[in-house]
Design a protein around this motif. Sequence first.
Motif, PDB file in Angstrom:
ATOM      1  N   ARG A 107      46.207 -10.149 -80.129  1.00 26.85           N
ATOM      2  CA  ARG A 107      46.881  -9.843 -81.383  1.00 26.85           C
ATOM      3  C   ARG A 107      46.673 -11.031 -82.315  1.00 26.85           C
ATOM      4  O   ARG A 107      47.102 -12.137 -82.012  1.00 26.85           O
ATOM      5  N   VAL A 108      45.998 -10.780 -83.428  1.00 31.45           N
ATOM      6  CA  VAL A 108      45.655 -11.850 -84.354  1.00 31.45           C
ATOM      7  C   VAL A 108      46.414 -11.629 -85.664  1.00 31.45           C
ATOM      8  O   VAL A 108      46.263 -10.588 -86.310  1.00 31.45           O
ATOM      9  N   LEU A 109      47.225 -12.593 -86.044  1.00 26.94           N
ATOM     10  CA  LEU A 109      47.948 -12.537 -87.312  1.00 26.94           C
ATOM     11  C   LEU A 109      47.223 -13.410 -88.333  1.00 26.94           C
ATOM     12  O   LEU A 109      47.058 -14.609 -88.122  1.00 26.94           O
ATOM     13  N   LEU A 110      46.782 -12.799 -89.418  1.00 23.96           N
ATOM     14  CA  LEU A 110      46.172 -13.534 -90.523  1.00 23.96           C
ATOM     15  C   LEU A 110      47.230 -13.741 -91.606  1.00 23.96           C
ATOM     16  O   LEU A 110      47.978 -12.813 -91.927  1.00 23.96           O
ATOM     17  N   ILE A 111      47.294 -14.934 -92.150  1.00 21.04           N
ATOM     18  CA  ILE A 111      48.251 -15.239 -93.218  1.00 21.04           C
ATOM     19  C   ILE A 111      47.482 -15.743 -94.426  1.00 21.04           C
ATOM     20  O   ILE A 111      46.762 -16.739 -94.345  1.00 21.04           O
ATOM     21  N   SER A 112      47.634 -15.035 -95.542  1.00 24.32           N
ATOM     22  CA  SER A 112      46.908 -15.396 -96.758  1.00 24.32           C
ATOM     23  C   SER A 112      47.727 -14.989 -97.974  1.00 24.32           C
ATOM     24  O   SER A 112      48.381 -13.947 -97.972  1.00 24.32           O
ATOM     25  N   ARG A 113      47.672 -15.800 -99.017  1.00 29.59           N
ATOM     26  CA  ARG A 113      48.418 -15.464-100.229  1.00 29.59           C
ATOM     27  C   ARG A 113      47.763 -14.327-101.000  1.00 29.59           C
ATOM     28  O   ARG A 113      48.385 -13.726-101.872  1.00 29.59           O
TER      29      ARG A 113
ATOM     30  N   ALA B 167      48.100 -21.409 -96.217  1.00 29.30           N
ATOM     31  CA  ALA B 167      49.068 -20.336 -96.486  1.00 29.30           C
ATOM     32  C   ALA B 167      50.081 -20.156 -95.367  1.00 29.30           C
ATOM     33  O   ALA B 167      51.214 -19.737 -95.595  1.00 29.30           O
ATOM     34  N   GLY B 168      49.684 -20.470 -94.123  1.00 29.28           N
ATOM     35  CA  GLY B 168      50.562 -20.259 -92.977  1.00 29.28           C
ATOM     36  C   GLY B 168      51.347 -21.479 -92.561  1.00 29.28           C
ATOM     37  O   GLY B 168      51.935 -21.491 -91.474  1.00 29.28           O
ATOM     38  N   SER B 169      51.408 -22.507 -93.408  1.00 29.66           N
ATOM     39  CA  SER B 169      52.059 -23.749 -92.987  1.00 29.66           C
ATOM     40  C   SER B 169      53.562 -23.587 -92.787  1.00 29.66           C
ATOM     41  O   SER B 169      54.140 -24.177 -91.867  1.00 29.66           O
ATOM     42  N   ALA B 170      54.237 -22.778 -93.617  1.00 33.93           N
ATOM     43  CA  ALA B 170      55.676 -22.560 -93.424  1.00 33.93           C
ATOM     44  C   ALA B 170      55.921 -21.717 -92.174  1.00 33.93           C
ATOM     45  O   ALA B 170      56.859 -21.975 -91.413  1.00 33.93           O
ATOM     46  N   PHE B 171      55.086 -20.712 -91.946  1.00 32.37           N
ATOM     47  CA  PHE B 171      55.218 -19.884 -90.744  1.00 32.37           C
ATOM     48  C   PHE B 171      55.021 -20.742 -89.500  1.00 32.37           C
ATOM     49  O   PHE B 171      55.689 -20.543 -88.484  1.00 32.37           O
ATOM     50  N   LEU B 172      54.128 -21.715 -89.568  1.00 31.81           N
ATOM     51  CA  LEU B 172      53.903 -22.632 -88.452  1.00 31.81           C
ATOM     52  C   LEU B 172      55.184 -23.408 -88.134  1.00 31.81           C
ATOM     53  O   LEU B 172      55.561 -23.541 -86.972  1.00 31.81           O
TER      54      LEU B 172
ATOM     55  N   GLY C 219      58.234 -22.540 -88.736  1.00 33.23           N
ATOM     56  CA  GLY C 219      59.277 -21.654 -88.232  1.00 33.23           C
ATOM     57  C   GLY C 219      58.942 -20.988 -86.916  1.00 33.23           C
ATOM     58  O   GLY C 219      59.808 -20.366 -86.283  1.00 33.23           O
ATOM     59  N   ASN C 220      57.680 -21.092 -86.493  1.00 35.51           N
ATOM     60  CA  ASN C 220      57.240 -20.413 -85.261  1.00 35.51           C
ATOM     61  C   ASN C 220      56.308 -21.347 -84.492  1.00 35.51           C
ATOM     62  O   ASN C 220      55.191 -20.974 -84.124  1.00 35.51           O
ATOM     63  N   SER C 221      56.759 -22.532 -84.213  1.00 31.39           N
ATOM     64  CA  SER C 221      55.904 -23.562 -83.630  1.00 31.39           C
ATOM     65  C   SER C 221      55.465 -23.260 -82.205  1.00 31.39           C
ATOM     66  O   SER C 221      54.520 -23.868 -81.695  1.00 31.39           O
ATOM     67  N   SER C 222      56.142 -22.306 -81.547  1.00 33.28           N
ATOM     68  CA  SER C 222      55.758 -21.972 -80.171  1.00 33.28           C
ATOM     69  C   SER C 222      54.481 -21.144 -80.115  1.00 33.28           C
ATOM     70  O   SER C 222      53.862 -21.018 -79.055  1.00 33.28           O
ATOM     71  N   LEU C 223      54.067 -20.582 -81.259  1.00 33.27           N
ATOM     72  CA  LEU C 223      52.850 -19.778 -81.302  1.00 33.27           C
ATOM     73  C   LEU C 223      51.630 -20.679 -81.490  1.00 33.27           C
ATOM     74  O   LEU C 223      51.754 -21.867 -81.792  1.00 33.27           O
ATOM     75  N   THR C 224      50.447 -20.092 -81.307  1.00 31.84           N
ATOM     76  CA  THR C 224      49.196 -20.833 -81.457  1.00 31.84           C
ATOM     77  C   THR C 224      48.654 -20.625 -82.862  1.00 31.84           C
ATOM     78  O   THR C 224      48.372 -19.494 -83.267  1.00 31.84           O
ATOM     79  N   HIS C 225      48.490 -21.721 -83.605  1.00 27.82           N
ATOM     80  CA  HIS C 225      48.095 -21.644 -85.003  1.00 27.82           C
ATOM     81  C   HIS C 225      46.768 -22.370 -85.232  1.00 27.82           C
ATOM     82  O   HIS C 225      46.559 -23.472 -84.728  1.00 27.82           O
ATOM     83  N   VAL C 226      45.887 -21.744 -86.028  1.00 26.75           N
ATOM     84  CA  VAL C 226      44.679 -22.403 -86.519  1.00 26.75           C
ATOM     85  C   VAL C 226      44.595 -22.143 -88.016  1.00 26.75           C
ATOM     86  O   VAL C 226      45.297 -21.282 -88.552  1.00 26.75           O
TER      87      VAL C 226
ATOM     88  N   ILE D 135      48.401 -31.593-102.030  1.00 28.69           N
ATOM     89  CA  ILE D 135      47.690 -32.453-101.087  1.00 28.69           C
ATOM     90  C   ILE D 135      48.625 -32.888 -99.965  1.00 28.69           C
ATOM     91  O   ILE D 135      48.254 -32.864 -98.779  1.00 28.69           O
ATOM     92  N   VAL D 136      49.851 -33.266-100.324  1.00 27.76           N
ATOM     93  CA  VAL D 136      50.819 -33.718 -99.316  1.00 27.76           C
ATOM     94  C   VAL D 136      51.089 -32.601 -98.310  1.00 27.76           C
ATOM     95  O   VAL D 136      51.079 -32.821 -97.088  1.00 27.76           O
ATOM     96  N   ARG D 137      51.309 -31.387 -98.804  1.00 27.33           N
ATOM     97  CA  ARG D 137      51.570 -30.256 -97.907  1.00 27.33           C
ATOM     98  C   ARG D 137      50.380 -29.995 -96.998  1.00 27.33           C
ATOM     99  O   ARG D 137      50.529 -29.750 -95.798  1.00 27.33           O
ATOM    100  N   GLU D 138      49.175 -30.047 -97.563  1.00 28.95           N
ATOM    101  CA  GLU D 138      47.987 -29.783 -96.766  1.00 28.95           C
ATOM    102  C   GLU D 138      47.789 -30.841 -95.684  1.00 28.95           C
ATOM    103  O   GLU D 138      47.434 -30.512 -94.549  1.00 28.95           O
ATOM    104  N   VAL D 139      47.987 -32.100 -96.030  1.00 33.24           N
ATOM    105  CA  VAL D 139      47.811 -33.179 -95.051  1.00 33.24           C
ATOM    106  C   VAL D 139      48.715 -32.953 -93.846  1.00 33.24           C
ATOM    107  O   VAL D 139      48.287 -33.047 -92.686  1.00 33.24           O
ATOM    108  N   LEU D 140      49.972 -32.626 -94.109  1.00 31.27           N
ATOM    109  CA  LEU D 140      50.915 -32.390 -93.019  1.00 31.27           C
ATOM    110  C   LEU D 140      50.546 -31.140 -92.222  1.00 31.27           C
ATOM    111  O   LEU D 140      50.613 -31.128 -90.985  1.00 31.27           O
ATOM    112  N   ALA D 141      50.150 -30.085 -92.919  1.00 32.61           N
ATOM    113  CA  ALA D 141      49.832 -28.824 -92.245  1.00 32.61           C
ATOM    114  C   ALA D 141      48.593 -28.957 -91.366  1.00 32.61           C
ATOM    115  O   ALA D 141      48.594 -28.549 -90.193  1.00 32.61           O
ATOM    116  N   TYR D 142      47.527 -29.539 -91.903  1.00 27.53           N
ATOM    117  CA  TYR D 142      46.278 -29.595 -91.147  1.00 27.53           C
ATOM    118  C   TYR D 142      46.379 -30.498 -89.925  1.00 27.53           C
ATOM    119  O   TYR D 142      45.589 -30.369 -88.991  1.00 27.53           O
TER     120      TYR D 142
END
Length: 398
Positions: free
Chosen positions: A14-20, A108-113, A115-122, A155-162
């Motif tokens: 099951r693959v969840l894609l997150i995009s604005r 786009a999925g940084s907030a979902f990450l 809130g759902n850190s137990s899942l596998t995110h790329v 940039i700050v949000r991206e640095v933390l997310a990546y």
Amino acid sequence: MLDMEEESESVMARVLLISRISLGHGNGGGMEVSLQSLATLLTLSGHRVSLLTTPGIVRQDMMQVFENAWLIRGARPGKYSMRWWLGSFRHSQAHLWKPDIVVSISSAGSAFLLGNSSLTHVAQCHGTALAEVKSSLRTGGLREYAKVALNCARIVREVLAYKAFREVWAVSDEVSKQLLNFPYTVSKSRLVVISNGVDVDRFKFDLNARASLRRQLGIDEGVSVGITLSRLHSQKGVDKAILSLAQPGSSHHVLIVTGDGGELVSLERLARDAGVSDRVHFVGHLDTVSVSTYLSAADILVFPTMRVEGLPLSLLEALASGLSVVTSRGCNVPVDLQKCVSIVDTTPAAVAKGWQQAVSESAGSPAERLSLLPGRFGAAHMAEMYLDGVVRVIRHSV
């Protein structure tokens, strides 16, 4: 939840894609096309695919590939907003679907990450906010300068997310370089380059389509036809392509301008003021089949972009059709494609000169046009890389 068949070494997930934004929003940019291609590829390979995105869907036909399409209520269509971040943080339906892997399109999925850190995110990364800042500064103008502050905050949000994603999939060597360097400093062990790719057969040169469309547009075979293939945005350099027609030695050049966007009216006015409107054809947004036909009718892709590009699909599509290409340093053409491309400054005079030189160097018959695209930029290679990536990440998370 996860079905692994050891004998066939297959993983159906099951693959969840997150995009604005998506093709369903009516936009046809490179990121949206890439998202649709990825979803279609995963579905055809037996995976179950859902999408978390913003409201504003106008193309329901583009949403049929998704098992579920959840829209963040109150979010701005196609845009990041506080409603988007709050709504995606703990989206109950997406969480209860229990995805095996979450693929964030850019950040786009940084907030979902969170809130759902137990899942596998790329993350699939098409570019960075730092590149957007550089693009705005290169383009200039009050509107672009106003975007600088917004993108600096991104940039700050991206640095933390990546730094939090299991892997980051960069769509080009250039994007990979941006992510390796300050301020992102993504570790090499988590960074994978999966280059954008196109179906070479879909964009194969068609001599009959060329002749038919040229007759329709009233263009003789001996005329050199340039084409722009982008959004009509000030950063894309379409104005420079139009003004190149007024340069000495360019009186026999004709330009086809594809795409839509906020600059259409000003570009039409520019063509009239420059006295070249009779040699500019504005044809609007094109579907994939029409893009192939128009590429066959053209002789050269004219792309003097002001942006810091990742890996534009227009470049790959043009080379797949055997076209010459005139572009700028901002296109960041991969090393193994540079022999097929003329890189010029973003001035009308430089564009015109590059166009004239490309015409003189490609004096062969149009009937001899073959693809110039190496295999690593083909759709098949890209598909193999993404499918391997999904399986690899899921297996390592079990």
